[in-house]
Design a protein around this motif. Structure first.
Motif, PDB file in Angstrom:
ATOM      1  N   ILE A 100      -0.151 -10.430   0.039  1.00 53.13           N
ATOM      2  CA  ILE A 100       0.844  -9.429   0.444  1.00 53.13           C
ATOM      3  C   ILE A 100       0.194  -8.057   0.535  1.00 53.13           C
ATOM      4  N   TYR A 101      -0.655  -7.722  -0.429  1.00 50.44           N
ATOM      5  CA  TYR A 101      -1.262  -6.393  -0.438  1.00 50.44           C
ATOM      6  C   TYR A 101      -2.266  -6.204   0.695  1.00 50.44           C
ATOM      7  N   THR A 102      -2.801  -7.291   1.240  1.00 51.93           N
ATOM      8  CA  THR A 102      -3.730  -7.136   2.363  1.00 51.93           C
ATOM      9  C   THR A 102      -2.996  -6.750   3.641  1.00 51.93           C
ATOM     10  N   ALA A 129       0.428 -12.266  -4.421  1.00 57.73           N
ATOM     11  CA  ALA A 129       0.229 -10.820  -4.451  1.00 57.73           C
ATOM     12  C   ALA A 129      -0.998 -10.355  -3.663  1.00 57.73           C
ATOM     13  N   PRO A 130      -2.174 -10.965  -3.817  1.00 62.91           N
ATOM     14  CA  PRO A 130      -3.328 -10.492  -3.029  1.00 62.91           C
ATOM     15  C   PRO A 130      -3.121 -10.602  -1.527  1.00 62.91           C
ATOM     16  N   THR A 151       7.015 -10.619  -5.678  1.00 62.89           N
ATOM     17  CA  THR A 151       5.734 -11.338  -5.670  1.00 62.89           C
ATOM     18  C   THR A 151       4.668 -10.631  -6.498  1.00 62.89           C
ATOM     19  N   GLN A 152       5.063  -9.713  -7.313  1.00 59.09           N
ATOM     20  CA  GLN A 152       4.107  -8.912  -8.077  1.00 59.09           C
ATOM     21  C   GLN A 152       3.246  -9.761  -9.008  1.00 59.09           C
ATOM     22  N   LEU A 193      10.697  -4.934   2.370  1.00 58.76           N
ATOM     23  CA  LEU A 193       9.295  -4.895   1.936  1.00 58.76           C
ATOM     24  C   LEU A 193       9.181  -4.537   0.453  1.00 58.76           C
ATOM     25  N   LEU A 239       7.584  -6.970  -2.420  1.00 62.22           N
ATOM     26  CA  LEU A 239       6.499  -6.551  -3.316  1.00 62.22           C
ATOM     27  C   LEU A 239       6.875  -6.709  -4.782  1.00 62.22           C
ATOM     28  N   PHE A 282      -1.022  -4.330   3.885  1.00 69.22           N
ATOM     29  CA  PHE A 282      -0.920  -2.881   3.893  1.00 69.22           C
ATOM     30  C   PHE A 282      -2.283  -2.287   3.796  1.00 69.22           C
TER      31      PHE A 282
END
Length: 52
Positions: free
Chosen positions: A48-50, A45-46, A39-40, A32, A36, A52
């Motif tokens: 992936i961050y959803t 990125a948006p 794919t920063q 993980l 992160l 968490f």
């Protein structure tokens, strides 16, 4: 040399104390974290961050 000694100590701890259940947790956390970091700067990125 510092990072290798930490990995070695963790491996020795898991082997001696029979804490094999820590292995999958560490692998998932590393994957993980790598996901992160890689794919920063991308358009993913948006999404992936959803998670968490």
């Amino acid at each position: 040399m510092g990072k290798l000694s930490i990995v070695r100590e963790l491996w020795d701890f898991m082997r001696i104390r029979k804490k094999w259940w820590l292995g999958p947790i560490i692998i998932v956390l590393l994957l993980l974290g790598t996901l992160l970091v890689l794919t920063q700067g991308t358009a993913l990125a948006p999404f992936i961050y959803t998670l968490f």
